[in-house]
Design an enzyme around this catalytic site. Sequence first.
Site, short mmCIF file in Angstrom:
data_model
loop_
_atom_site.label_atom_id
_atom_site.label_comp_id
_atom_site.label_asym_id
_atom_site.label_seq_id
_atom_site.Cartn_x
_atom_site.Cartn_y
_atom_site.Cartn_z
N ASP A 21 55.37 -57.07 71.66
CA ASP A 21 54.27 -57.58 70.82
C ASP A 21 54.75 -58.70 69.92
O ASP A 21 55.92 -58.74 69.52
CB ASP A 21 53.71 -56.42 69.99
CG ASP A 21 52.32 -56.74 69.44
OD1 ASP A 21 51.69 -57.72 69.89
OD2 ASP A 21 51.87 -56.00 68.54
N GLY A 22 53.84 -59.62 69.60
CA GLY A 22 54.15 -60.66 68.62
C GLY A 22 54.20 -62.08 69.16
O GLY A 22 54.56 -63.01 68.43
N ASN A 23 53.82 -62.24 70.43
CA ASN A 23 53.84 -63.60 71.01
C ASN A 23 52.89 -64.53 70.27
O ASN A 23 53.21 -65.69 70.01
CB ASN A 23 53.41 -63.57 72.49
CG ASN A 23 54.40 -62.81 73.35
OD1 ASN A 23 55.50 -62.49 72.91
ND2 ASN A 23 54.00 -62.51 74.58
N GLY A 24 51.71 -64.01 69.93
CA GLY A 24 50.70 -64.82 69.25
C GLY A 24 51.17 -65.27 67.87
O GLY A 24 51.06 -66.44 67.51
N TRP A 26 54.22 -65.45 66.82
CA TRP A 26 55.36 -66.37 66.99
C TRP A 26 54.84 -67.79 67.18
O TRP A 26 55.34 -68.74 66.56
CB TRP A 26 56.18 -65.92 68.20
CG TRP A 26 57.44 -66.70 68.46
CD1 TRP A 26 58.68 -66.45 67.96
CD2 TRP A 26 57.57 -67.86 69.30
NE1 TRP A 26 59.59 -67.37 68.44
CE2 TRP A 26 58.93 -68.26 69.26
CE3 TRP A 26 56.68 -68.60 70.08
CZ2 TRP A 26 59.42 -69.35 69.97
CZ3 TRP A 26 57.17 -69.69 70.79
CH2 TRP A 26 58.51 -70.06 70.74
N HIS A 38 53.46 -66.82 74.73
CA HIS A 38 53.60 -65.93 75.90
C HIS A 38 54.73 -66.42 76.81
O HIS A 38 55.46 -65.61 77.38
CB HIS A 38 52.27 -65.84 76.66
CG HIS A 38 51.20 -65.13 75.89
ND1 HIS A 38 51.38 -63.86 75.38
CD2 HIS A 38 49.95 -65.50 75.52
CE1 HIS A 38 50.28 -63.49 74.73
NE2 HIS A 38 49.39 -64.47 74.79
N SER A 66 47.59 -54.87 78.69
CA SER A 66 46.91 -53.58 78.58
C SER A 66 45.49 -53.64 79.12
O SER A 66 44.93 -54.74 79.30
CB SER A 66 46.88 -53.13 77.11
OG SER A 66 45.86 -53.84 76.41
N ARG A 72 40.45 -60.37 75.28
CA ARG A 72 40.85 -61.70 74.77
C ARG A 72 40.09 -62.80 75.52
O ARG A 72 39.44 -62.55 76.52
CB ARG A 72 42.36 -61.87 74.93
CG ARG A 72 43.10 -60.81 74.14
CD ARG A 72 44.58 -61.06 74.11
NE ARG A 72 45.25 -60.01 73.34
CZ ARG A 72 46.50 -60.09 72.92
NH1 ARG A 72 47.21 -61.16 73.16
NH2 ARG A 72 47.02 -59.10 72.23
N LEU A 132 68.68 -51.51 88.42
CA LEU A 132 67.68 -51.22 87.39
C LEU A 132 66.29 -51.04 87.99
O LEU A 132 65.83 -51.86 88.78
CB LEU A 132 67.64 -52.40 86.40
CG LEU A 132 66.55 -52.32 85.32
CD1 LEU A 132 66.86 -51.25 84.29
CD2 LEU A 132 66.36 -53.68 84.65
C1 IPE Z 1 49.94 -54.08 73.05
O1 IPE Z 1 49.83 -55.15 72.19
C2 IPE Z 1 49.86 -54.54 74.48
C3 IPE Z 1 50.97 -55.33 74.95
C4 IPE Z 1 52.06 -55.63 74.29
C5 IPE Z 1 50.84 -55.81 76.31
P1 IPE Z 1 48.44 -55.58 71.57
O2 IPE Z 1 48.70 -56.79 70.76
O3 IPE Z 1 47.41 -55.69 72.63
O4 IPE Z 1 48.10 -54.32 70.65
P2 IPE Z 1 47.07 -54.18 69.45
O5 IPE Z 1 45.74 -54.71 69.94
O6 IPE Z 1 47.58 -55.01 68.31
O7 IPE Z 1 47.05 -52.74 69.11
C1 IPE Z 2 51.87 -59.43 73.05
O1 IPE Z 2 51.73 -60.44 72.12
C2 IPE Z 2 51.55 -59.89 74.44
C3 IPE Z 2 50.28 -59.35 74.98
C4 IPE Z 2 49.53 -58.50 74.39
C5 IPE Z 2 49.90 -59.84 76.30
P1 IPE Z 2 50.39 -60.71 71.34
O2 IPE Z 2 49.66 -61.81 72.04
O3 IPE Z 2 49.61 -59.45 71.17
O4 IPE Z 2 50.95 -61.22 69.96
P2 IPE Z 2 50.27 -61.03 68.53
O5 IPE Z 2 50.08 -59.59 68.30
O6 IPE Z 2 48.97 -61.78 68.60
O7 IPE Z 2 51.23 -61.66 67.59
MG MG Z 3 49.64 -58.08 69.62
#
Ligand code: IPE
Ligand code: IPE
Ligand code: MG
Length: 241
Positions: A21-24, A26, A38, A66, A72, A132
Amino acid sequence: MSCSFDIDYSKLPSHIAVIMDGNGRWATKKGVPKLSGHKAGMEALKKIVRKSGEIGVEYLTVYAFSTENWKRSTEEVGGIFQILVYYMERELKEIHKQNVKVNILGDYSAIPKKAENAVSEALELTKNNTGLKFNIALNYGGRDEICRAVKALAKDVKDSVIDPEDVTEEMIASKLYTGGMPDPDLIIRTSGELRLSNFLLWQSAYSEFYFTDVLWPDFDEDEYLKAIESFQHRKRNFGGR
Ligand code: IPE
Ligand code: IPE
Ligand code: MG
Protein backbone atom coordinates in the site's frame (compact mmCIF):
# COMPACT_ATOMS: atom_id res chain seq x y z
CA MET A 1 23.48 1.68 2.55
CA SER A 2 23.16 -1.90 3.66
CA CYS A 3 22.40 -2.52 7.33
CA SER A 4 23.13 -5.68 9.23
CA PHE A 5 20.33 -7.68 10.69
CA ASP A 6 20.09 -10.24 13.40
CA ILE A 7 18.30 -12.86 11.36
CA ASP A 8 18.37 -16.63 11.69
CA TYR A 9 18.11 -17.69 8.05
CA SER A 10 17.41 -21.27 9.05
CA LYS A 11 14.19 -20.13 10.73
CA LEU A 12 12.61 -17.83 8.19
CA PRO A 13 8.85 -17.45 8.05
CA SER A 14 7.80 -19.96 5.38
CA HIS A 15 5.00 -17.77 4.13
CA ILE A 16 5.23 -13.98 3.97
CA ALA A 17 2.29 -11.92 2.71
CA VAL A 18 2.48 -8.25 1.80
CA ILE A 19 -0.19 -5.57 1.46
CA MET A 20 1.64 -3.29 -0.94
CA ASP A 21 0.00 0.00 0.00
CA GLY A 22 1.01 3.62 -0.52
CA ASN A 23 1.68 3.96 -4.24
CA GLY A 24 -0.79 6.83 -4.53
CA ARG A 25 0.65 8.77 -1.59
CA TRP A 26 4.17 8.21 -2.89
CA ALA A 27 3.14 9.76 -6.22
CA THR A 28 1.38 12.68 -4.51
CA LYS A 29 4.45 13.33 -2.37
CA LYS A 30 6.63 13.43 -5.47
CA GLY A 31 4.14 15.49 -7.46
CA VAL A 32 3.89 12.84 -10.19
CA PRO A 33 0.82 11.02 -11.63
CA LYS A 34 -0.65 8.14 -9.59
CA LEU A 35 0.38 5.65 -12.24
CA SER A 36 4.02 6.58 -11.74
CA GLY A 37 3.46 5.48 -8.16
CA HIS A 38 2.15 2.12 -9.33
CA LYS A 39 5.14 1.75 -11.65
CA ALA A 40 7.52 2.52 -8.80
CA GLY A 41 5.59 -0.06 -6.77
CA MET A 42 6.41 -2.69 -9.40
CA GLU A 43 10.10 -1.88 -9.07
CA ALA A 44 9.84 -2.44 -5.31
CA LEU A 45 8.06 -5.73 -5.92
CA LYS A 46 10.86 -6.95 -8.20
CA LYS A 47 13.38 -6.39 -5.41
CA ILE A 48 11.28 -8.21 -2.82
CA VAL A 49 10.66 -11.20 -5.11
CA ARG A 50 14.36 -11.52 -5.85
CA LYS A 51 15.33 -11.17 -2.19
CA SER A 52 12.73 -13.72 -1.09
CA GLY A 53 14.13 -16.28 -3.52
CA GLU A 54 17.71 -15.54 -2.50
CA ILE A 55 17.18 -15.98 1.22
CA GLY A 56 14.92 -19.01 0.75
CA VAL A 57 11.44 -17.84 1.69
CA GLU A 58 9.09 -20.59 0.55
CA TYR A 59 5.92 -18.59 -0.16
CA LEU A 60 5.52 -14.91 -0.95
CA THR A 61 1.99 -13.59 -1.41
CA VAL A 62 1.40 -10.01 -2.54
CA TYR A 63 -1.83 -8.07 -2.65
CA ALA A 64 -1.81 -6.45 -6.08
CA PHE A 65 -5.47 -5.65 -6.75
CA SER A 66 -8.48 -6.16 -4.51
CA THR A 67 -12.10 -6.90 -5.40
CA GLU A 68 -12.78 -3.38 -4.05
CA ASN A 69 -10.14 -1.66 -6.17
CA TRP A 70 -12.60 -1.68 -9.12
CA LYS A 71 -14.16 1.34 -7.38
CA ARG A 72 -11.25 3.47 -8.61
CA SER A 73 -11.38 5.49 -11.83
CA THR A 74 -11.32 3.51 -15.08
CA GLU A 75 -8.16 5.39 -15.89
CA GLU A 76 -6.36 4.19 -12.76
CA VAL A 77 -7.68 0.63 -13.02
CA GLY A 78 -6.73 0.42 -16.72
CA GLY A 79 -3.31 1.84 -15.90
CA ILE A 80 -2.67 -0.66 -13.11
CA PHE A 81 -3.37 -3.58 -15.45
CA GLN A 82 -1.23 -2.03 -18.22
CA ILE A 83 1.63 -1.81 -15.76
CA LEU A 84 1.03 -5.44 -14.81
CA VAL A 85 1.23 -6.52 -18.46
CA TYR A 86 4.38 -4.45 -18.93
CA TYR A 87 5.91 -6.01 -15.81
CA MET A 88 5.01 -9.55 -16.88
CA GLU A 89 6.37 -9.03 -20.39
CA ARG A 90 9.61 -7.52 -19.17
CA GLU A 91 10.20 -9.61 -16.06
CA LEU A 92 8.78 -13.02 -16.85
CA LYS A 93 12.05 -14.41 -18.26
CA GLU A 94 13.93 -13.11 -15.23
CA ILE A 95 11.43 -14.57 -12.78
CA HIS A 96 11.59 -17.87 -14.62
CA LYS A 97 15.38 -17.80 -14.47
CA GLN A 98 15.09 -17.31 -10.70
CA ASN A 99 13.08 -20.58 -10.62
CA VAL A 100 10.04 -18.71 -9.24
CA LYS A 101 6.66 -20.36 -9.57
CA VAL A 102 3.84 -17.87 -10.16
CA ASN A 103 0.35 -18.50 -8.85
CA ILE A 104 -2.70 -16.26 -8.84
CA LEU A 105 -5.12 -15.83 -5.93
CA GLY A 106 -8.38 -14.39 -7.22
CA ASP A 107 -10.63 -14.58 -10.24
CA TYR A 108 -8.35 -13.31 -12.99
CA SER A 109 -10.84 -14.18 -15.73
CA ALA A 110 -12.47 -10.85 -14.81
CA ILE A 111 -9.42 -8.69 -15.52
CA PRO A 112 -8.68 -7.06 -18.92
CA LYS A 113 -7.94 -9.62 -21.64
CA LYS A 114 -4.33 -8.54 -22.20
CA ALA A 115 -3.56 -8.87 -18.51
CA GLU A 116 -5.36 -12.22 -18.33
CA ASN A 117 -3.22 -13.50 -21.21
CA ALA A 118 -0.03 -12.24 -19.59
CA VAL A 119 -1.00 -13.97 -16.35
CA SER A 120 -1.81 -17.26 -18.14
CA GLU A 121 1.56 -17.14 -19.87
CA ALA A 122 3.35 -16.62 -16.55
CA LEU A 123 1.49 -19.53 -14.96
CA GLU A 124 2.28 -21.81 -17.88
CA LEU A 125 5.96 -20.89 -18.17
CA THR A 126 6.72 -21.22 -14.46
CA LYS A 127 4.47 -24.15 -13.56
CA ASN A 128 7.31 -26.64 -13.04
CA ASN A 129 9.61 -24.26 -11.17
CA THR A 130 10.69 -25.39 -7.73
CA GLY A 131 11.93 -22.15 -6.12
CA LEU A 132 9.95 -19.39 -4.47
CA LYS A 133 6.18 -19.81 -4.70
CA PHE A 134 5.03 -16.36 -5.68
CA ASN A 135 1.31 -15.74 -5.23
CA ILE A 136 -0.18 -12.62 -6.77
CA ALA A 137 -3.54 -11.69 -5.27
CA LEU A 138 -5.32 -10.19 -8.23
CA ASN A 139 -8.99 -9.29 -8.16
CA TYR A 140 -8.73 -10.93 -4.74
CA GLY A 141 -11.04 -10.42 -1.77
CA GLY A 142 -11.06 -12.52 1.40
CA ARG A 143 -14.83 -12.50 1.65
CA ASP A 144 -15.23 -13.36 -2.02
CA GLU A 145 -12.81 -16.25 -1.51
CA ILE A 146 -14.72 -17.58 1.50
CA CYS A 147 -18.00 -17.14 -0.37
CA ARG A 148 -16.64 -19.29 -3.22
CA ALA A 149 -15.52 -21.95 -0.78
CA VAL A 150 -18.97 -22.01 0.83
CA LYS A 151 -20.59 -22.37 -2.60
CA ALA A 152 -18.29 -25.25 -3.50
CA LEU A 153 -19.04 -27.03 -0.22
CA ALA A 154 -22.77 -26.39 -0.59
CA LYS A 155 -22.56 -28.00 -4.01
CA ASP A 156 -20.78 -31.04 -2.57
CA VAL A 157 -23.55 -31.32 0.02
CA LYS A 158 -26.24 -30.99 -2.64
CA ASP A 159 -24.52 -33.68 -4.72
CA SER A 160 -24.32 -35.86 -1.59
CA VAL A 161 -20.51 -35.94 -1.75
CA ILE A 162 -20.41 -34.83 1.90
CA ASP A 163 -22.79 -34.52 4.82
CA PRO A 164 -23.19 -31.00 6.34
CA GLU A 165 -22.15 -32.41 9.71
CA ASP A 166 -18.85 -33.55 8.26
CA VAL A 167 -17.65 -30.13 7.07
CA THR A 168 -14.25 -29.42 8.63
CA GLU A 169 -11.92 -26.44 8.82
CA GLU A 170 -9.50 -28.35 6.58
CA MET A 171 -12.21 -28.76 3.93
CA ILE A 172 -12.93 -25.05 3.97
CA ALA A 173 -9.21 -24.23 3.77
CA SER A 174 -8.76 -26.61 0.84
CA LYS A 175 -11.43 -24.76 -1.16
CA LEU A 176 -9.67 -21.41 -0.79
CA TYR A 177 -7.28 -20.06 -3.44
CA THR A 178 -4.49 -20.95 -1.00
CA GLY A 179 -5.60 -24.59 -0.73
CA GLY A 180 -2.61 -26.78 0.11
CA MET A 181 -0.42 -23.87 1.23
CA PRO A 182 0.62 -22.97 4.77
CA ASP A 183 -1.05 -19.92 6.32
CA PRO A 184 1.04 -16.75 6.23
CA ASP A 185 3.38 -16.52 9.21
CA LEU A 186 4.00 -12.84 8.65
CA ILE A 187 1.79 -10.19 7.05
CA ILE A 188 3.47 -6.89 6.20
CA ARG A 189 1.49 -3.75 5.42
CA THR A 190 3.23 -0.62 4.22
CA SER A 191 2.18 3.04 4.32
CA GLY A 192 0.87 3.21 7.87
CA GLU A 193 -2.64 1.81 7.46
CA LEU A 194 -3.56 -0.56 10.27
CA ARG A 195 -6.10 -2.81 8.59
CA LEU A 196 -6.43 -5.94 6.48
CA SER A 197 -8.62 -4.48 3.72
CA ASN A 198 -10.16 -7.90 2.97
CA PHE A 199 -6.81 -9.71 2.61
CA LEU A 200 -6.45 -13.38 3.62
CA LEU A 201 -9.23 -13.21 6.22
CA TRP A 202 -9.33 -16.93 6.91
CA GLN A 203 -5.60 -17.54 6.56
CA SER A 204 -4.49 -14.71 8.88
CA ALA A 205 -6.02 -16.28 12.01
CA TYR A 206 -2.59 -16.65 13.65
CA SER A 207 -0.38 -14.50 11.46
CA GLU A 208 2.05 -12.00 12.94
CA PHE A 209 1.50 -8.47 11.67
CA TYR A 210 4.15 -5.94 10.78
CA PHE A 211 3.09 -2.40 9.97
CA THR A 212 5.43 0.25 8.68
CA ASP A 213 4.95 3.86 7.63
CA VAL A 214 7.26 3.32 4.65
CA LEU A 215 5.33 3.74 1.40
CA TRP A 216 5.41 0.67 -0.81
CA PRO A 217 7.62 2.15 -3.59
CA ASP A 218 10.23 2.96 -0.90
CA PHE A 219 10.10 -0.51 0.63
CA ASP A 220 13.45 -2.14 -0.17
CA GLU A 221 15.48 -5.20 0.82
CA ASP A 222 16.59 -3.63 4.11
CA GLU A 223 13.00 -2.77 5.09
CA TYR A 224 12.07 -6.36 4.25
CA LEU A 225 14.84 -7.79 6.39
CA LYS A 226 13.82 -5.43 9.20
CA ALA A 227 10.31 -6.93 9.08
CA ILE A 228 11.70 -10.46 9.15
CA GLU A 229 13.97 -9.58 12.06
CA SER A 230 10.99 -8.18 13.96
CA PHE A 231 9.04 -11.36 13.22
CA GLN A 232 11.82 -13.48 14.66
CA HIS A 233 11.52 -11.64 17.97
CA ARG A 234 7.84 -12.46 18.37
CA LYS A 235 6.57 -15.20 20.61
CA ARG A 236 3.81 -17.17 18.95
CA ASN A 237 1.44 -19.09 21.18
CA PHE A 238 -1.36 -20.26 18.90
CA GLY A 239 -3.56 -20.19 21.99
CA GLY A 240 -1.33 -22.52 23.98
CA ARG A 241 1.21 -21.91 26.75
C1 IPE B 1 -5.33 -2.73 -0.23
O1 IPE B 1 -5.03 -1.40 -0.37
C2 IPE B 1 -5.28 -3.42 -1.58
C3 IPE B 1 -3.97 -3.52 -2.18
C4 IPE B 1 -2.84 -3.14 -1.67
C5 IPE B 1 -3.97 -4.12 -3.49
P1 IPE B 1 -6.17 -0.31 -0.52
O2 IPE B 1 -5.49 0.99 -0.70
O3 IPE B 1 -7.13 -0.71 -1.58
O4 IPE B 1 -6.90 -0.40 0.89
P2 IPE B 1 -7.90 0.63 1.60
O5 IPE B 1 -8.97 0.98 0.60
O6 IPE B 1 -7.10 1.84 1.97
O7 IPE B 1 -8.40 -0.08 2.79
C1 IPE C 1 -1.66 0.29 -3.36
O1 IPE C 1 -1.41 1.65 -3.41
C2 IPE C 1 -1.84 -0.30 -4.73
C3 IPE C 1 -3.23 -0.70 -5.05
C4 IPE C 1 -4.21 -0.65 -4.22
C5 IPE C 1 -3.45 -1.21 -6.39
P1 IPE C 1 -2.56 2.72 -3.34
O2 IPE C 1 -2.88 3.15 -4.74
O3 IPE C 1 -3.72 2.22 -2.55
O4 IPE C 1 -1.83 3.88 -2.57
P2 IPE C 1 -2.49 4.95 -1.59
O5 IPE C 1 -3.16 4.21 -0.50
O6 IPE C 1 -3.45 5.73 -2.42
O7 IPE C 1 -1.35 5.76 -1.12
MG1 MG D 1 -4.13 2.40 -0.54
